[in-house]
Design a protein around this motif. Structure first.
Motif, mmCIF file in Angstrom:
data_model
loop_
_atom_site.group_PDB
_atom_site.id
_atom_site.type_symbol
_atom_site.label_atom_id
_atom_site.label_comp_id
_atom_site.label_asym_id
_atom_site.label_seq_id
_atom_site.Cartn_x
_atom_site.Cartn_y
_atom_site.Cartn_z
ATOM 1 N N THR A 1 -14.957 -10.903 30.432
ATOM 2 C CA THR A 1 -14.356 -10.153 31.531
ATOM 3 C C THR A 1 -14.467 -10.853 32.881
ATOM 4 N N VAL A 2 -15.576 -11.536 33.132
ATOM 5 C CA VAL A 2 -15.818 -12.079 34.477
ATOM 6 C C VAL A 2 -14.855 -13.210 34.796
ATOM 7 N N PHE A 3 -14.653 -14.120 33.857
ATOM 8 C CA PHE A 3 -13.870 -15.323 34.133
ATOM 9 C C PHE A 3 -12.381 -15.087 33.887
ATOM 10 N N LYS A 4 -11.887 -13.969 34.319
ATOM 11 C CA LYS A 4 -10.474 -13.638 34.258
ATOM 12 C C LYS A 4 -10.050 -13.048 35.595
ATOM 13 N N LYS A 5 -8.780 -13.128 35.848
ATOM 14 C CA LYS A 5 -8.253 -12.570 37.087
ATOM 15 C C LYS A 5 -8.050 -11.069 36.923
ATOM 16 N N HIS A 6 -8.595 -10.287 37.841
ATOM 17 C CA HIS A 6 -8.533 -8.833 37.781
ATOM 18 C C HIS A 6 -8.012 -8.299 39.118
ATOM 19 N N SER A 7 -7.253 -7.245 39.014
ATOM 20 C CA SER A 7 -6.816 -6.507 40.194
ATOM 21 C C SER A 7 -7.636 -5.217 40.295
ATOM 22 N N LYS A 8 -7.370 -4.443 41.326
ATOM 23 C CA LYS A 8 -8.093 -3.172 41.486
ATOM 24 C C LYS A 8 -7.744 -2.189 40.378
ATOM 25 N N LYS A 9 -6.523 -2.266 39.895
ATOM 26 C CA LYS A 9 -6.126 -1.391 38.791
ATOM 27 C C LYS A 9 -6.888 -1.750 37.523
ATOM 28 N N ASN A 10 -7.007 -3.034 37.209
ATOM 29 C CA ASN A 10 -7.760 -3.450 36.026
ATOM 30 C C ASN A 10 -9.241 -3.122 36.159
ATOM 31 N N LEU A 11 -9.773 -3.296 37.361
ATOM 32 C CA LEU A 11 -11.183 -2.963 37.584
ATOM 33 C C LEU A 11 -11.429 -1.468 37.408
ATOM 34 N N PHE A 12 -10.451 -0.637 37.769
ATOM 35 C CA PHE A 12 -10.581 0.809 37.549
ATOM 36 C C PHE A 12 -10.666 1.124 36.062
ATOM 37 N N GLN A 13 -9.822 0.492 35.253
ATOM 38 C CA GLN A 13 -9.864 0.723 33.809
ATOM 39 C C GLN A 13 -11.192 0.247 33.221
ATOM 40 N N ILE A 14 -11.714 -0.865 33.697
ATOM 41 C CA ILE A 14 -13.005 -1.358 33.215
ATOM 42 C C ILE A 14 -14.125 -0.384 33.586
ATOM 43 N N LYS B 1 -8.100 12.331 30.209
ATOM 44 C CA LYS B 1 -7.073 11.309 30.075
ATOM 45 C C LYS B 1 -7.350 10.133 30.993
ATOM 46 N N ARG B 2 -7.924 10.378 32.154
ATOM 47 C CA ARG B 2 -8.248 9.295 33.071
ATOM 48 C C ARG B 2 -9.397 8.443 32.524
ATOM 49 N N LEU B 3 -10.413 9.096 31.952
ATOM 50 C CA LEU B 3 -11.562 8.366 31.440
ATOM 51 C C LEU B 3 -11.295 7.723 30.088
ATOM 52 N N GLY B 4 -10.434 8.355 29.289
ATOM 53 C CA GLY B 4 -10.235 7.865 27.930
ATOM 54 C C GLY B 4 -11.344 8.294 26.995
ATOM 55 N N LEU B 5 -11.904 9.489 27.204
ATOM 56 C CA LEU B 5 -13.009 9.994 26.391
ATOM 57 C C LEU B 5 -12.464 10.608 25.103
ATOM 58 N N ALA B 6 -12.982 10.171 23.964
ATOM 59 C CA ALA B 6 -12.564 10.697 22.656
ATOM 60 C C ALA B 6 -13.415 11.925 22.340
ATOM 61 N N GLN B 7 -12.912 13.116 22.661
ATOM 62 C CA GLN B 7 -13.706 14.332 22.498
ATOM 63 C C GLN B 7 -13.881 14.722 21.034
ATOM 64 N N ILE B 8 -12.786 14.759 20.297
ATOM 65 C CA ILE B 8 -12.853 15.249 18.915
ATOM 66 C C ILE B 8 -13.689 14.333 18.026
ATOM 67 N N PRO B 9 -13.496 12.999 18.004
ATOM 68 C CA PRO B 9 -14.365 12.162 17.165
ATOM 69 C C PRO B 9 -15.841 12.236 17.543
ATOM 70 N N ILE B 10 -16.146 12.288 18.838
ATOM 71 C CA ILE B 10 -17.553 12.390 19.251
ATOM 72 C C ILE B 10 -18.136 13.732 18.804
ATOM 73 N N LEU B 11 -17.349 14.788 18.891
ATOM 74 C CA LEU B 11 -17.821 16.092 18.445
ATOM 75 C C LEU B 11 -18.093 16.100 16.946
ATOM 76 N N CYS B 12 -17.212 15.496 16.150
ATOM 77 C CA CYS B 12 -17.403 15.473 14.695
ATOM 78 C C CYS B 12 -18.643 14.679 14.306
ATOM 79 N N VAL B 13 -18.872 13.536 14.938
ATOM 80 C CA VAL B 13 -20.061 12.738 14.633
ATOM 81 C C VAL B 13 -21.325 13.472 15.068
ATOM 82 N N THR B 14 -21.273 14.157 16.197
ATOM 83 C CA THR B 14 -22.435 14.925 16.659
ATOM 84 C C THR B 14 -22.774 16.047 15.687
ATOM 85 N N MET B 15 -21.774 16.761 15.217
ATOM 86 C CA MET B 15 -22.022 17.831 14.249
ATOM 87 C C MET B 15 -22.600 17.278 12.946
#
Length: 570
Positions: free
Chosen positions: A352-365, A462-476
């Motif tokens: 990740t470091v040795f690549k060109k990043h914009s503010k948009k890419n840094l937000f996704q990271i 949707k902004r974070l990209g959190l997988a709610q359903i798979p995490i819930l199934c593994v937790t159960m």
């Protein structure tokens, strides 16, 4: 004949004078070039003498040498031709007086040999001492001549603290979203089923009495209730598939593999986890749209349901392998797999470091790092619960806590190094993390989403990209495994029939989690509102564009906006 001889006598001096003029011009040009070289050499010597005098007070007494060099240069200079004749005459006469023997020898030498040859001498003791004094005792500046050079270091050191602020806000949001699907989804499912039963009951009464049965407004079954039922069906179906997989079998299978296979397995798990996090929310949005917007019994609804189920199952299997790998790493004696997991964090820096990043890419990271840290904390908590219910002693628990702290510390250090060097190499100011906090706070408070009736966690998930359903199934699945070991270690519960007491304990735990969810949601809403007010007023309306596709760019970020600004947002 006399006339011809006379003409020849008059023409021969003209030919000689023309040849002499050409030779004189060539000699004049060579002499000028030689003088320029001598001037350049004398100028360089004067600069060297001035530098030595200013630094260490050392002056060289080479004036006599300079004079001799100038004299020798004049000795090499050719004689200048003398032009005779009046200014109105068209012909120019050349003085053909015989030069001196020394001048004849100078004229005979070519122009290339007129430049004086410089002889190189070995460095004397004085020059060596002067060099040593200049290097050791000199007053040369070693820093950068730029005025704002310290600002780069200040920005570099500010990145970890401002990153942790965004990470803290993101962790609270992820916890709230996880508790939302863990606690509120069963309640929503129960209410949806009640509305469905009421809908069929009033429909049956209408057909029986041949009159329209009016149902209360709060019991009207809508398509949103159908989406909740489908979402719950996907969760329970995925959990049913995971229940058929033995945790112990997968644990020992991973533990028996070689290091190369484990390294490949960890890399595959991380890649597919990131890919599916970006795909899952789009699949759920498609299912919601087909459920609420399509006509009844549309085939696209069945296709969307199958796609979401396959996604949830595959992503749950990937996370199941991930948490089992972490469990093996924490319980291994040689800690080889633990070092492999920690080394994978630092290998991420290289990608990740040795690549060109914009503010948009840094937000996704940044959003990806928030989800990754939340999953790591949740997995460590589940592994700790499993080890506690397996009857481990306190010494093993303390050792496990040390290794867990080591894993978290390596994750935090990796994030600090990665973000610090990304911002430094791409010339991004550390203030950009305040913009990221502002975006998350705006999603929590609903700023930028006016006129859209959405769940308060939808935009953030949707902004974070959190997988709610798979995490819930593994937790159960892991909680069920931990409870199984708890029942095996406490046989008196099953023998004496204390199921009622256990049911009461479950209800108390559910009520406590519900209280925590409501309290955390209120605290998060207040904190997000204050963040919007503070950072929004600081940046004001004309803040710099971060290049992120949000709904708040260039708009007022206060909660109470004017009608014109609301119209602009729409």
């Amino acid at each position: 004949s006399i006339t011809n001889n006379t003409n020849n006598l008059h023409l021969s001096p003209l030919v000689d004078t023309t040849t002499t003029a050409r030779e004189g011009q060539q000699q004049q040009l060579a002499w000028e070039i030689q003088q320029q070289q001598l001037l350049r050499q004398r100028r360089n010597k004067k600069l060297l003498e001035q530098t030595a005098t200013n630094t260490i007070g050392f002056t060289s007494n080479n004036n006599n040498n300079n004079k001799t060099e100038v004299l020798t240069a004049h000795q090499y200079s050719p004689p200048l031709p003398k032009a005779t004749g009046t200014s109105n005459s068209k012909t120019v006469g050349i003085d053909t007086t015989t030069p001196s023997p020394q001048q004849q020898t100078c004229n005979a030498t070519p122009a290339s040999s007129l430049t004086p040859t410089t002889t190189t001498t070995a460095p004397t003791l004085n020059t060596v001492l002067a060099y040593v004094k200049l290097e050791l005792l000199g007053e040369k500046e070693e820093g950068s001549p730029e005025k704002d050079c310290d600002k780069y270091m200040e920005e570099f050191l500010r990145v970890p603290s401002r990153l942790e602020r965004v990470q803290g806000l993101g962790m609270l949001i992820c916890t709230d979203c996880f508790l939302n699907i863990l606690i509120l989804l069963p309640l929503k499912l129960a209410w949806s089923l009640i509305c469905l039963v009421a809908h069929y009951y009033f429909t049956f009464q209408q057909q029986k009495r041949n009159q329209r049965a009016i149902s209360p407004k709060y019991l009207v079954f809508s398509r949103r209730h159908l989406y909740t039922i489908l979402q719950s069906f996907i969760v329970f179906s995925t959990y049913a598939v995971l229940s058929q997989i033995s945790v112990g079998m997968v644990y020992h299978w991973i533990r028996g593999q070689t290091m190369m296979k484990l390294y490949l397995l960890v890399a595959i798990v991380e890649v597919f986890d990131r890919l599916m996090c970006g795909f899952g929310q789009d699949a759920l949005d498609s299912l919601f749209w087909n459920t609420t917007r399509r006509p009844h019994a549309h085939p696209r609804l069945i296709v969307s349901l199958v796609v979401v189920f396959v996604y949830a199952l595959l992503h749950s299997l990937v996370l199941f392998l991930h948490i089992t790998t972490v469990n093996v790493a924490m319980n291994s004696a040689d800690h080889a797999l633990l070092s492999l997991l920690i080394g994978g964090n630092f290998a991420e820096i290289k990608g990740t470091v040795f690549k060109k990043h914009s503010k948009k890419n840094l937000f996704q990271i940044t959003m990806s790092d928030i989800c990754e840290r939340f999953k790591l904390l949740l997995f460590l908590f589940l592994i700790m619960m499993l080890n506690l219910f397996q009857g481990r002693d306190n010494e093993h628990l303390y050792k496990w806590l040390e290794m867990g702290a080591l894993v978290l510390a390596s994750e935090m250090l990796c994030d600090w190094i990665k973000h610090s060097f990304i911002t430094r190499l791409n010339f991004i100011r550390s203030d950009v993390y305040e913009d990221y906090s502002l975006i998350l706070a705006g999603d929590v408070t609903g700023i930028g989403h006016e006129g859209v009736n959405l769940d308060n966690t939808h935009a953030v998930v949707k902004r974070l990209g959190l997988a709610q359903i798979p995490i819930l199934c593994v937790t159960m699945r892991y909680l069920r495994e931990a409870l199984r070991y708890f029942y095996l270690s406490h046989n008196n519960i099953r023998q004496n029939g204390h199921w009622k007491n256990m049911t009461q304990v479950y209800l108390l735990i559910f009520a406590a989690l519900l209280f925590i969810k409501v309290l955390l949601g209120m605290i998060l809403a207040v904190f997000a509102s204050r963040t919007v007010c503070v950072i929004g007023n600081r940046q004001q309306v004309n803040n710099s564009d971060t290049g992120i596709p949000n709904n708040m760019g260039g708009l007022s970020l206060t909660a109470k906006a004017e009608p014109a600004e609301k119209h602009k947002r729409k």
